[in-house]
Design an enzyme around this catalytic site. Structure first.
Site, short mmCIF file in Angstrom:
data_model
loop_
_atom_site.label_atom_id
_atom_site.label_comp_id
_atom_site.label_asym_id
_atom_site.label_seq_id
_atom_site.Cartn_x
_atom_site.Cartn_y
_atom_site.Cartn_z
N GLU A 37 29.34 51.98 29.59
CA GLU A 37 29.51 53.33 30.12
C GLU A 37 29.97 53.22 31.56
O GLU A 37 29.45 52.41 32.31
CB GLU A 37 28.16 54.08 30.09
CG GLU A 37 27.89 54.68 28.74
CD GLU A 37 26.41 54.78 28.44
OE1 GLU A 37 25.60 54.59 29.36
OE2 GLU A 37 26.07 55.05 27.28
N TYR A 49 38.47 47.28 32.72
CA TYR A 49 38.08 47.41 31.31
C TYR A 49 39.30 47.64 30.41
O TYR A 49 39.39 47.07 29.33
CB TYR A 49 37.06 48.54 31.13
CG TYR A 49 35.80 48.36 31.97
CD1 TYR A 49 35.28 47.10 32.22
CD2 TYR A 49 35.14 49.46 32.52
CE1 TYR A 49 34.15 46.92 33.00
CE2 TYR A 49 34.00 49.29 33.29
CZ TYR A 49 33.52 48.02 33.54
OH TYR A 49 32.40 47.85 34.31
C1 LIG Z 1 29.36 49.14 33.05
C2 LIG Z 1 29.30 49.27 34.53
O1 LIG Z 1 28.52 48.62 35.18
S1 LIG Z 1 30.39 50.32 35.29
C3 LIG Z 1 30.20 50.00 37.03
C4 LIG Z 1 31.02 48.85 37.50
N1 LIG Z 1 30.55 48.34 38.80
C5 LIG Z 1 30.81 48.96 39.96
O2 LIG Z 1 31.47 49.99 40.04
C6 LIG Z 1 30.21 48.31 41.20
C7 LIG Z 1 31.20 48.22 42.33
N2 LIG Z 1 32.46 47.57 41.90
C8 LIG Z 1 32.49 46.25 41.60
O3 LIG Z 1 31.50 45.54 41.66
C9 LIG Z 1 33.85 45.68 41.21
O4 LIG Z 1 34.87 46.41 41.83
C10 LIG Z 1 34.11 45.67 39.68
C11 LIG Z 1 32.99 44.92 38.96
C12 LIG Z 1 34.24 47.07 39.11
C13 LIG Z 1 35.45 44.92 39.43
O5 LIG Z 1 35.32 43.60 39.90
P1 LIG Z 1 36.49 42.94 40.76
O6 LIG Z 1 36.16 41.52 40.95
O7 LIG Z 1 36.71 43.75 41.98
O8 LIG Z 1 37.72 43.14 39.75
P2 LIG Z 1 38.97 42.19 39.59
O9 LIG Z 1 39.39 41.62 40.90
O10 LIG Z 1 38.70 41.22 38.47
O11 LIG Z 1 40.08 43.23 39.19
C14 LIG Z 1 40.30 43.68 37.90
C15 LIG Z 1 41.39 44.74 37.97
O12 LIG Z 1 40.91 45.88 38.67
C16 LIG Z 1 41.72 46.14 39.82
N3 LIG Z 1 40.90 46.50 40.97
C17 LIG Z 1 39.83 45.83 41.46
N4 LIG Z 1 39.38 46.46 42.56
C18 LIG Z 1 40.19 47.53 42.74
C19 LIG Z 1 40.23 48.57 43.68
N5 LIG Z 1 39.33 48.64 44.68
N6 LIG Z 1 41.16 49.53 43.55
C20 LIG Z 1 42.07 49.49 42.53
N7 LIG Z 1 42.08 48.52 41.61
C21 LIG Z 1 41.16 47.55 41.71
C22 LIG Z 1 42.43 44.86 40.12
O13 LIG Z 1 43.65 45.11 40.78
C23 LIG Z 1 42.60 44.24 38.76
O14 LIG Z 1 43.76 44.72 38.15
P3 LIG Z 1 45.07 43.80 38.22
O15 LIG Z 1 44.77 42.61 37.35
O16 LIG Z 1 46.11 44.73 37.70
O17 LIG Z 1 45.26 43.40 39.63
#
Ligand SMILES: CC(=O)SCCNC(=O)CCNC(=O)[C@H](O)C(C)(C)COP(=O)(O)OP(=O)(O)OC[C@H]1O[C@@H](n2cnc3c(N)ncnc32)[C@H](O)[C@@H]1OP(=O)(O)O
Length: 161
Positions: A117, A129
């Site tokens: 979710e 995702y």
């Molecule tokens: C089920 C749940 O828990 S939902 C809640 C998810 N957790 C959160 O929201 C907590 C805060 N956020 C985070 O911890 C992190 O941002 C996460 C876990 C959502 C993603 O982890 P990251 O290590 O930042 O992601 P990662 O670098 O692997 O990027 C995956 C994709 O998302 C994109 N992405 C990551 N951060 C951002 C950002 N701030 N803005 C836009 N796109 C982004 C990346 O560009 C990438 O896409 P790409 O391959 O086209 O470049």
């Protein structure tokens, strides 16, 4: 000259142990307003079917926990309970590595599907995702009472078989 091995500080994905949980609680607090403390993570860690994967730098180069994912898998259906990457380390592929490692593990355990979710305004998480093949299968309005976004949760599913 430094070798690529020591200069790159390779990232490891490892199963969490109980004594990792206080540090993971701190990391969770950096990422969420409604965060899980050590006690909540411990309760989860001890539940049947739950495993936690941590992304961290190696002990040799100075160990640091950069992110983690909590998965619950019961009777062929699994769920991402939470995923968090340290704010300074976000957008560097760590969330993707954690999700891929969890999916490989679930696939070898013969799980059929992975659910989660997510707040519909969480664009970084949604991008991650969708790239991994998750599809929206439901919507829960007013799900996140304290959310800064719309409060609507999207229910997503990724087929593993
Ligand atoms: C089920 C749940 O828990 S939902 C809640 C998810 N957790 C959160 O929201 C907590 C805060 N956020 C985070 O911890 C992190 O941002 C996460 C876990 C959502 C993603 O982890 P990251 O290590 O930042 O992601 P990662 O670098 O692997 O990027 C995956 C994709 O998302 C994109 N992405 C990551 N951060 C951002 C950002 N701030 N803005 C836009 N796109 C982004 C990346 O560009 C990438 O896409 P790409 O391959 O086209 O470049």
């Amino acid at each position: 000259m430094k070798s690529w091995w020591t200069s790159e500080k390779p990232l490891m994905i490892e199963r969490a142990e109980k004594d990792d949980l206080p540090d993971l609680a701190k990391l969770h607090a950096e990422c969420f307003k409604q965060n899980w403390g050590t006690a909540e993570l411990t309760t989860m860690f001890e539940q049947k079917g739950v495993f936690i994967l941590i992304a961290r730098t190696s002990r040799v180069t100075g160990q640091a926990n950069l992110g983690f994912v909590v998965i619950r898998s019961v009777a062929g259906e699994a769920e991402v309970l939470t995923i968090a990457v340290s704010p300074k380390q976000q957008n560097r592929g760590i969330g993707r590595k954690l999700m891929e490692a969890a999916i490989f593990q679930l696939y070898s355990d013969r799980a059929e599907a992975l659910f989660l979710e997510v707040d519909d305004t969480n664009s970084a998480a949604l991008k991650l995702y969708k790239k991994l093949g998750f599809k929206q299968v439901g919507e829960r309005k007013a799900y996140y009472a304290t959310s800064e976004g719309s409060g609507t949760a999207l229910v997503m599913r990724c087929d593993l078989l």
